[in-house]
Design a protein around this motif. Structure first.
Motif, short mmCIF file in Angstrom:
data_model
loop_
_atom_site.label_atom_id
_atom_site.label_comp_id
_atom_site.label_asym_id
_atom_site.label_seq_id
_atom_site.Cartn_x
_atom_site.Cartn_y
_atom_site.Cartn_z
N PRO A 44 0.82 -1.20 0.00
CA PRO A 44 0.00 0.00 0.00
C PRO A 44 0.86 1.26 0.00
O PRO A 44 1.93 1.28 0.58
CB PRO A 44 -0.81 -0.12 1.29
N CYS A 45 0.38 2.27 -0.69
CA CYS A 45 1.08 3.55 -0.75
C CYS A 45 0.91 4.32 0.55
O CYS A 45 -0.05 4.09 1.29
CB CYS A 45 0.50 4.38 -1.91
N ALA A 46 1.82 5.22 0.80
CA ALA A 46 1.73 6.03 2.01
C ALA A 46 0.42 6.81 2.07
O ALA A 46 -0.09 7.10 3.14
CB ALA A 46 2.91 7.00 2.07
N GLY A 47 -0.16 7.11 0.89
CA GLY A 47 -1.43 7.81 0.87
C GLY A 47 -2.55 6.96 1.43
O GLY A 47 -3.58 7.48 1.84
N ASP A 48 -2.36 5.63 1.47
CA ASP A 48 -3.36 4.74 2.02
C ASP A 48 -3.14 4.47 3.50
O ASP A 48 -3.94 3.85 4.16
CB ASP A 48 -3.32 3.39 1.29
N ALA A 49 -2.01 4.92 4.03
CA ALA A 49 -1.66 4.66 5.43
C ALA A 49 -2.48 5.53 6.36
O ALA A 49 -3.06 6.53 5.95
CB ALA A 49 -0.18 4.94 5.63
N CYS A 96 -6.56 13.13 3.19
CA CYS A 96 -5.70 14.18 2.67
C CYS A 96 -4.31 14.02 3.29
O CYS A 96 -4.16 14.01 4.51
CB CYS A 96 -6.27 15.56 3.01
N ALA A 97 -3.30 13.89 2.44
CA ALA A 97 -1.93 13.68 2.91
C ALA A 97 -1.36 14.89 3.64
O ALA A 97 -0.43 14.76 4.41
CB ALA A 97 -1.03 13.33 1.72
N LEU A 98 -1.94 16.06 3.41
CA LEU A 98 -1.43 17.28 4.02
C LEU A 98 -2.17 17.66 5.29
O LEU A 98 -1.57 18.00 6.30
CB LEU A 98 -1.48 18.43 3.01
N SER A 99 -3.50 17.55 5.27
CA SER A 99 -4.29 17.99 6.42
C SER A 99 -4.80 16.85 7.30
O SER A 99 -5.18 17.08 8.45
CB SER A 99 -5.50 18.81 5.94
N GLY A 100 -4.84 15.63 6.75
CA GLY A 100 -5.39 14.51 7.49
C GLY A 100 -6.91 14.43 7.44
O GLY A 100 -7.51 13.54 8.03
N ARG A 101 -7.55 15.36 6.73
CA ARG A 101 -9.01 15.36 6.63
C ARG A 101 -9.48 14.26 5.67
O ARG A 101 -8.77 13.85 4.78
CB ARG A 101 -9.50 16.73 6.15
N SER A 102 -10.71 13.84 5.87
CA SER A 102 -11.30 12.81 5.01
C SER A 102 -11.56 13.35 3.61
O SER A 102 -11.93 14.51 3.44
CB SER A 102 -12.62 12.31 5.59
N ILE A 103 -11.38 12.47 2.64
CA ILE A 103 -11.69 12.78 1.24
C ILE A 103 -12.76 11.80 0.80
O ILE A 103 -12.62 10.59 0.99
CB ILE A 103 -10.44 12.64 0.35
N ARG A 111 -3.44 15.14 -7.12
CA ARG A 111 -2.76 13.86 -7.05
C ARG A 111 -1.47 13.93 -7.86
O ARG A 111 -1.35 14.79 -8.75
CB ARG A 111 -3.65 12.72 -7.54
N PRO A 112 -0.51 13.05 -7.58
CA PRO A 112 0.73 13.07 -8.36
C PRO A 112 0.44 12.87 -9.85
O PRO A 112 -0.43 12.07 -10.22
CB PRO A 112 1.53 11.88 -7.81
N ARG A 113 1.14 13.62 -10.67
CA ARG A 113 0.98 13.50 -12.12
C ARG A 113 1.38 12.10 -12.57
O ARG A 113 2.37 11.54 -12.12
CB ARG A 113 1.86 14.54 -12.82
N ALA A 122 1.63 7.29 -5.83
CA ALA A 122 0.61 7.54 -6.87
C ALA A 122 -0.81 7.55 -6.32
O ALA A 122 -1.67 8.24 -6.86
CB ALA A 122 0.73 6.51 -7.99
N GLY A 123 -1.09 6.84 -5.25
CA GLY A 123 -2.43 6.80 -4.69
C GLY A 123 -2.72 7.91 -3.69
O GLY A 123 -3.83 8.00 -3.18
N ALA A 124 -1.75 8.77 -3.44
CA ALA A 124 -1.93 9.83 -2.45
C ALA A 124 -2.81 10.95 -3.02
O ALA A 124 -2.88 11.15 -4.23
CB ALA A 124 -0.59 10.40 -2.03
N MET A 125 -3.48 11.67 -2.12
CA MET A 125 -4.34 12.79 -2.51
C MET A 125 -4.20 13.93 -1.51
O MET A 125 -3.93 13.70 -0.33
CB MET A 125 -5.81 12.35 -2.53
N ILE A 126 -4.38 15.14 -2.01
CA ILE A 126 -4.46 16.33 -1.16
C ILE A 126 -5.72 17.07 -1.57
O ILE A 126 -5.98 17.28 -2.76
CB ILE A 126 -3.23 17.25 -1.33
N LEU A 127 -6.54 17.45 -0.60
CA LEU A 127 -7.75 18.20 -0.90
C LEU A 127 -7.41 19.49 -1.65
O LEU A 127 -6.45 20.19 -1.30
CB LEU A 127 -8.50 18.56 0.38
N ALA A 128 -8.18 19.79 -2.66
CA ALA A 128 -7.94 20.99 -3.47
C ALA A 128 -8.01 22.25 -2.62
O ALA A 128 -7.23 23.18 -2.81
CB ALA A 128 -8.94 21.06 -4.62
#
Length: 137
Positions: A44-49, A96-103, A111-113, A122-128
């Motif tokens: 699993p990617c860190a974005g899933d952790a 959200c990888a930056l804030s920890g909030r739910s997406i 997301r990474p290009r 690649a599976g990580a996300m940050i809220l817009a």
């Protein structure tokens, strides 16, 4: 023999070693079977952790209204000093990888290009909304 010791220049040794390592890495990267094995080993990617498990993330620039330059450091798997992320829509729920909030599915995110090989995060996300709070550079 005149008694001089002839040695190999350490710099030349280092460059030679790096050249050999680079060639080996490139050969592995071109092997599709090995690429599939590597992807399976990643897990699993860190974005899933769980929220921010040892991952340091920061938005360092906003080159355009739909992209962000992100610094990502996960001591368990990868480090990207200036990774380009693009605006997108969440296809699945996450954190959200930056804030920890739910997406939620359908939320505006960054997301990474996409590229080859896929980045380890690649599976990580940050809220817009979090990214858009950073001033454009």
């Amino acid at each position: 023999m005149d008694g001089r010791i002839i040695g190999i220049d350490p710099w030349s040794q280092t460059v030679g070693w790096l050249t050999l390592q680079s060639a080996a890495t490139n050969a592995r990267a071109r092997d599709p079977q090995r690429e599939n094995e590597t992807a399976a080993r990643r897990g699993p990617c860190a974005g899933d952790a769980p929220a921010h498990a040892n991952v340091a993330v920061s938005v360092i620039d906003r080159p355009t209204s739909s992209t962000a330059t992100v610094a990502w450091c996960d001591p368990r798997s990868c480090r990207y000093g200036d990774q380009v992320w693009r605006a997108s829509v969440a296809r699945q729920p996450g954190v959200c990888a930056l804030s920890g909030r739910s997406i939620g599915r359908g939320d505006a995110i960054y997301r990474p290009r996409a590229c080859r090989p896929s980045p380890l995060n690649a599976g990580a996300m940050i809220l817009a909304t979090v990214v858009e709070d950073v001033p454009r550079g």
